[in-house]
Design an enzyme around this catalytic site. Structure first.
Site, PDB file in Angstrom:
ATOM      1  N   GLU A   1       1.886   1.842  -3.471  1.00  0.00           N
ATOM      2  CA  GLU A   1       0.785   2.406  -4.257  1.00  0.00           C
ATOM      3  C   GLU A   1       0.810   3.924  -4.216  1.00  0.00           C
ATOM      4  OE1 GLU A   1      -3.676   3.486  -3.379  1.00  0.00           O
ATOM      5  OE2 GLU A   1      -3.241   1.397  -2.872  1.00  0.00           O
ATOM      6  N   HIS A   2       1.112   4.484  -3.046  1.00  0.00           N
ATOM      7  CA  HIS A   2       1.212   5.936  -2.905  1.00  0.00           C
ATOM      8  C   HIS A   2       2.468   6.475  -3.589  1.00  0.00           C
ATOM      9  CE1 HIS A   2      -1.865   7.024   0.292  1.00  0.00           C
ATOM     10  NE2 HIS A   2      -1.989   5.711   0.186  1.00  0.00           N
TER      11      HIS A   2
ATOM     12  N   HIS B   1       0.829  -1.201   0.000  1.00  0.00           N
ATOM     13  CA  HIS B   1       0.000   0.000   0.000  1.00  0.00           C
ATOM     14  C   HIS B   1       0.871   1.261   0.000  1.00  0.00           C
ATOM     15  CE1 HIS B   1      -2.557   3.039   2.242  1.00  0.00           C
ATOM     16  NE2 HIS B   1      -3.251   2.806   1.165  1.00  0.00           N
TER      17      HIS B   1
ATOM     18  N   GLU C   1      -4.475   8.108   6.983  1.00  0.00           N
ATOM     19  CA  GLU C   1      -5.443   7.194   6.388  1.00  0.00           C
ATOM     20  C   GLU C   1      -5.803   6.072   7.362  1.00  0.00           C
ATOM     21  OE1 GLU C   1      -5.860   4.442   2.326  1.00  0.00           O
ATOM     22  OE2 GLU C   1      -4.103   5.728   2.637  1.00  0.00           O
TER      23      GLU C   1
END
Length: 445
Positions: A72-73, A69, A149
């Site tokens: 992904e950023h 993840h 997040e």
């Protein structure tokens, strides 16, 4: 039809192969093992593109939890050719959109643009995934974003309860961990660790590039090869990675209750247990069963709990399937004072279905819901693109729409009833988020 072979004589370089798949889709396998799958839809004026990597959160060690993840950023933060602003502005300047998401078993980077702008989308998206420079300052910036997040997710009890339920089923196994990672895993993760994960895991054989819309397959292949030239994904000849194996049994936890105390206006609960893997032939019967039980407004759970009694706004069942495991659960959100009653009603309905089965009318309706939702879900280029990529990455083949509908039609009453007995009879785990004491649901153990 195959137009060339992957391996020629020793004196000749490896060549790409192209094959026509179901429903007119085409797949080209590059010598590196990277696959390009497309579907031409001439009646549209748009195109959707996705770079799918067969790496997700279950491929991480405990200390690297959340690395997929994090990547992904970071892959949108800049390459040797583009800054982060250029990556986003070039697509937005032509009215397109780009984004990404991470799952437990794969990561997807995608864009949707006008058909004439597909060359731009290919160049930008492939560049971002293949050639990220991952500046240390960007790592720190995104670390803060991800920690926010994670905190935001904890403020969404309707989402959090599903994570708690998944952990209750799979425990410390990677399938039980949060895709985002935790504050404890994200905070100390270094740039070198993330970059090492990137270069070790993001290999050409693990990648499928899918596109659907008003396009020409050969043109897309040329665009991809041009964008890959000189990057780490323009690599030595290799075979494509096969679909993730489902040969090993994933360990699961004994059924138990987990209550997370939160000062919320609703009580959120998920009751369920172990399901099946995605390649299990029973998946079609379970899809029909799921729709009958809690898949829509005519489902048993919705009618009993919301329509007849008004005890919950949202109540539904669902099945999650992975390569070698799965789970089946029922979610309901209600006023905290009604949570016990809702849970009792859910249990009664599960037992009734497991013991008495479903009717022929319910079977027909359940099949219709499965078929309708599948076909209607293919009405845009984004869903068509996703279908191509998932079929290639997760199954290694593309089942035609007509074949899939035929498989649903072939589901029998006995198969659905057997699935109900198997899934809904065993002791189940319960996850609860709300203003409850940890022993509040002791009677449901």
């Amino acid at each position: 039809m195959t137009t060339s072979s992957t391996r020629g004589p020793a004196s000749q370089p490896a060549r790409a192969t192209t094959k026509t798949l179901s429903d007119g889709a085409k797949r080209t396998t590059l010598p590196s093992g990277l696959r390009i799958v497309t579907e031409a839809i001439p009646t549209t004026r748009s195109a959707s593109l996705g770079v799918w990597v067969g790496i997700g959160s279950r491929d991480e060690t405990p200390g690297m939890s959340g690395a997929s993840h994090f990547l992904e950023h970071l892959l949108f933060k800049g390459t040797h050719k583009r800054t982060a602003l250029q990556i986003s502005s070039e697509i937005e300047a032509v009215g397109g959109e780009t984004n990404a998401f991470t799952t437990k078993e794969y990561t997807c980077y995608y864009a949707r643009v006008l058909d004439a702008d597909l060359p731009l989308a290919v160049d930008v998206l492939v560049d971002a995934v293949a050639d990220s420079i991952m500046e240390p300052a960007d790592v720190e910036t995104e670390r803060g974003v991800i920690l926010e997040e994670i905190a935001m997710h904890e403020d969404e009890p309707g989402d959090e309860v599903h994570d708690i339920f998944t952990e209750a089923i799979f425990g410390d196994h990677p399938l039980g961990r949060l895709i985002s990672g935790t504050e404890e895993s994200i905070t100390p993760m270094t740039r070198n660790q993330i970059h090492g994960f990137y270069r070790r895991r993001y290999k050409a054989p693990q990648i499928v590039i899918a596109a659907a819309g008003n396009l020409d397959h050969a043109t897309v292949v040329r665009l991809v090869r041009k964008a890959l030239a000189g990057t780490a994904l323009d690599s030595a000849p290799a075979d494509p990675a096969p679909p993730r194996s489902g040969s090993k049994r994933v360990p699961t936890q004994k059924p138990h209750v987990v209550v997370r105390n939160r000062d919320t206006e609703q009580g959120h609960l998920v009751l369920g247990g172990v399901g099946i893997g995605r390649r299990d032939e029973r998946r079609f019967a379970i899809g029909v069963l799921n729709n009958i039980l809690g898949g829509g407004m005519s489902s048993r759970l919705f009618q009993e709990i919301r329509e007849k009694r008004g005890l919950a706004y949202s109540v539904y069942s669902y099945a999650s399937q992975y390569a070698d495991a799965g789970l089946f659960g029922v979610y309901a959100g209600s006023a905290p004072g009604k949570s016990d009653e809702v849970l009792d009603l859910v249990r009664v309905e599960l037992e009734r279905m497991a013991v008495k089965g479903v009717s022929a009318d319910e079977l027909a309706r359940g099949k219709g819901m499965v078929k309708g939702s599948y076909v209607l879900g293919l009405e845009d280029t984004g869903s068509r693109m996703s279908r191509l990529a998932k079929s290639e990455l997760l199954y290694g083949e593309l089942m035609g729409v007509d074949d899939l509908l035929a498989r649903v039609d072939a589901v029998t009453l006995d198969e659905v009833n057997e699935a109900a007995t198997e899934l809904l009879t065993p002791p189940m785990s319960l996850a609860v988020v709300g203003p409850f004491d940890e022993n509040a649901f002791g009677a449901h153990r």
